[in-house]
Design a protein around this motif. Structure first.
Motif, short mmCIF file in Angstrom:
data_model
loop_
_atom_site.label_atom_id
_atom_site.label_comp_id
_atom_site.label_asym_id
_atom_site.label_seq_id
_atom_site.Cartn_x
_atom_site.Cartn_y
_atom_site.Cartn_z
N GLU A 116 14.01 24.54 38.16
CA GLU A 116 12.84 24.67 37.29
C GLU A 116 11.87 23.51 37.49
OE1 GLU A 116 11.71 27.10 35.11
OE2 GLU A 116 13.22 28.25 36.19
N ASN A 117 12.41 22.35 37.88
CA ASN A 117 11.58 21.17 38.07
C ASN A 117 11.04 21.02 39.49
OD1 ASN A 117 12.16 20.39 35.37
ND2 ASN A 117 14.08 19.47 36.05
N TYR A 118 11.44 21.95 40.37
CA TYR A 118 11.06 21.84 41.78
C TYR A 118 10.55 23.18 42.29
CZ TYR A 118 13.73 17.52 41.33
OH TYR A 118 14.20 16.29 40.91
N PRO A 119 9.25 23.44 42.14
CA PRO A 119 8.67 24.73 42.58
C PRO A 119 8.95 25.05 44.04
CG PRO A 119 7.09 23.49 41.26
CD PRO A 119 8.24 22.56 41.52
N GLN A 120 8.95 24.04 44.90
CA GLN A 120 9.20 24.30 46.32
C GLN A 120 10.64 24.79 46.54
OE1 GLN A 120 7.97 20.44 47.97
NE2 GLN A 120 6.30 21.50 49.02
N LEU A 121 11.56 24.28 45.75
CA LEU A 121 12.95 24.73 45.84
C LEU A 121 13.04 26.19 45.43
CD1 LEU A 121 16.02 24.44 46.08
CD2 LEU A 121 16.03 23.44 43.78
N LYS A 122 12.37 26.56 44.35
CA LYS A 122 12.39 27.95 43.87
C LYS A 122 11.85 28.92 44.92
CE LYS A 122 10.89 28.61 39.65
NZ LYS A 122 10.07 28.48 38.42
N ALA A 123 10.93 28.42 45.75
CA ALA A 123 10.31 29.27 46.76
C ALA A 123 11.09 29.29 48.08
CB ALA A 123 8.88 28.80 47.03
N ASP A 124 12.08 28.42 48.21
CA ASP A 124 12.85 28.32 49.45
C ASP A 124 13.68 29.59 49.67
OD1 ASP A 124 15.37 27.67 51.04
OD2 ASP A 124 14.21 25.84 51.34
N GLY A 125 13.54 30.17 50.87
CA GLY A 125 14.25 31.42 51.17
C GLY A 125 15.76 31.27 51.15
N LEU A 126 16.27 30.16 51.65
CA LEU A 126 17.71 29.92 51.64
C LEU A 126 18.24 29.81 50.22
CD1 LEU A 126 18.11 27.33 54.56
CD2 LEU A 126 18.74 29.75 54.56
N TYR A 127 17.45 29.14 49.37
CA TYR A 127 17.86 28.99 47.98
C TYR A 127 17.91 30.36 47.29
CZ TYR A 127 17.74 27.88 43.04
OH TYR A 127 18.01 27.83 41.70
N ARG A 128 16.89 31.17 47.55
CA ARG A 128 16.84 32.48 46.89
C ARG A 128 17.96 33.38 47.39
NH1 ARG A 128 12.78 32.86 43.42
NH2 ARG A 128 12.56 35.11 43.48
N ASP A 129 18.33 33.23 48.65
CA ASP A 129 19.45 33.99 49.18
C ASP A 129 20.76 33.55 48.53
OD1 ASP A 129 20.73 35.79 51.17
OD2 ASP A 129 21.58 33.91 51.92
N ALA A 130 20.95 32.24 48.40
CA ALA A 130 22.15 31.71 47.75
C ALA A 130 22.19 32.12 46.28
CB ALA A 130 22.19 30.19 47.89
N GLN A 131 21.04 32.11 45.67
CA GLN A 131 20.91 32.52 44.27
C GLN A 131 21.35 33.97 44.09
OE1 GLN A 131 16.90 31.80 42.85
NE2 GLN A 131 16.93 33.66 41.65
N SER A 132 20.93 34.82 45.03
CA SER A 132 21.29 36.23 44.98
C SER A 132 22.80 36.41 45.21
CB SER A 132 20.51 37.00 46.05
OG SER A 132 20.88 38.35 46.08
N GLN A 133 23.36 35.64 46.13
CA GLN A 133 24.80 35.71 46.37
C GLN A 133 25.59 35.28 45.14
OE1 GLN A 133 26.23 33.91 50.11
NE2 GLN A 133 24.12 33.91 50.81
N LEU A 134 25.12 34.22 44.48
CA LEU A 134 25.80 33.74 43.29
C LEU A 134 25.75 34.78 42.17
CD1 LEU A 134 27.24 31.52 41.71
CD2 LEU A 134 24.99 30.58 41.11
#
Length: 199
Positions: A116-134
């Motif tokens: 929530e404190n890091y907009p660039q992290l929220k937009a990172d494709g790898l992060y969103r993929d890991a988020q979906s897996q979780l």
């Protein structure tokens, strides 16, 4: 003639075992073990995903050291807990299993909230993929846990019901622990993985 009496004796014994619920105990015990195996597998899948998520978040949130330490400690506790068949018959060990998984859930929730404190992290494709897996793993954990609860309930009803409770006493079959209401609430609270309006 001896063969006849031999088969007659086997038939009588089989009938008695069936009537006393012995075979039912075996079937339900196996069902509990199978359901438990799936619970453990899903929790292990989540634990395996944690380092990947932590690494992605750390690339953006280098100042969140206490959060990373909490996640590492909680994951270590969860993965080092010895999962043995005795856990299914030991309420104290089962409660400890719930505690370490609950602690990992809590630490993981804090880690995911960092985004929530890091907009660039929220937009990172790898992060969103890991988020979906979780998110998928958390859903499978809930399903596996619910199946285990049902399997244990069936086994425990057999253990407490007459006349099969007599077999349970004779064979030292005890009721099996299940997820408690308090710990179930904590464990079933999935990490918040729905950022940026994703659904």
């Amino acid at each position: 003639m001896k063969t006849f009496f031999k088969w007659l004796a086997i038939a009588v014994i089989a009938s008695l075992l069936s009537a006393c619920g012995y075979n039912d105990f075996q079937a339900k015990d196996e069902a509990v073990k199978a359901a438990w195996g799936e619970v453990v597998n899903q929790y292990q899948g989540r634990a395996d995903l944690v380092p990947k998520i932590a690494q992605i978040v750390k690339a953006y949130a280098v100042h969140e050291e206490s959060t990373f330490e909490a996640v590492t400690k909680a994951r270590s506790a969860a993965t080092s807990f010895q999962i043995t068949p005795e856990v299914l018959n030991d309420p104290a060990a089962f409660e400890k299993f719930q505690q370490v998984q609950g602690q990992l859930s809590s630490a993981l929730s804090r880690l995911m909230a960092v985004s929530e404190n890091y907009p660039q992290l929220k937009a990172d494709g790898l992060y969103r993929d890991a988020q979906s897996q979780l998110e998928g793993i958390e859903n499978r954990i809930k399903v596996a846990r619910n199946r285990y609860i049902v399997a244990v309930q069936d086994y425990n009803v057999l253990t407490r019901s007459f006349p099969t409770n007599l077999t349970a006493m004779a064979m030292s079959y005890k009721v099996k622990p299940s997820f408690t209401v308090d710990n179930e609430k904590a464990i079933s609270t999935s990490p918040d993985v729905d950022f940026g309006g994703k659904k």
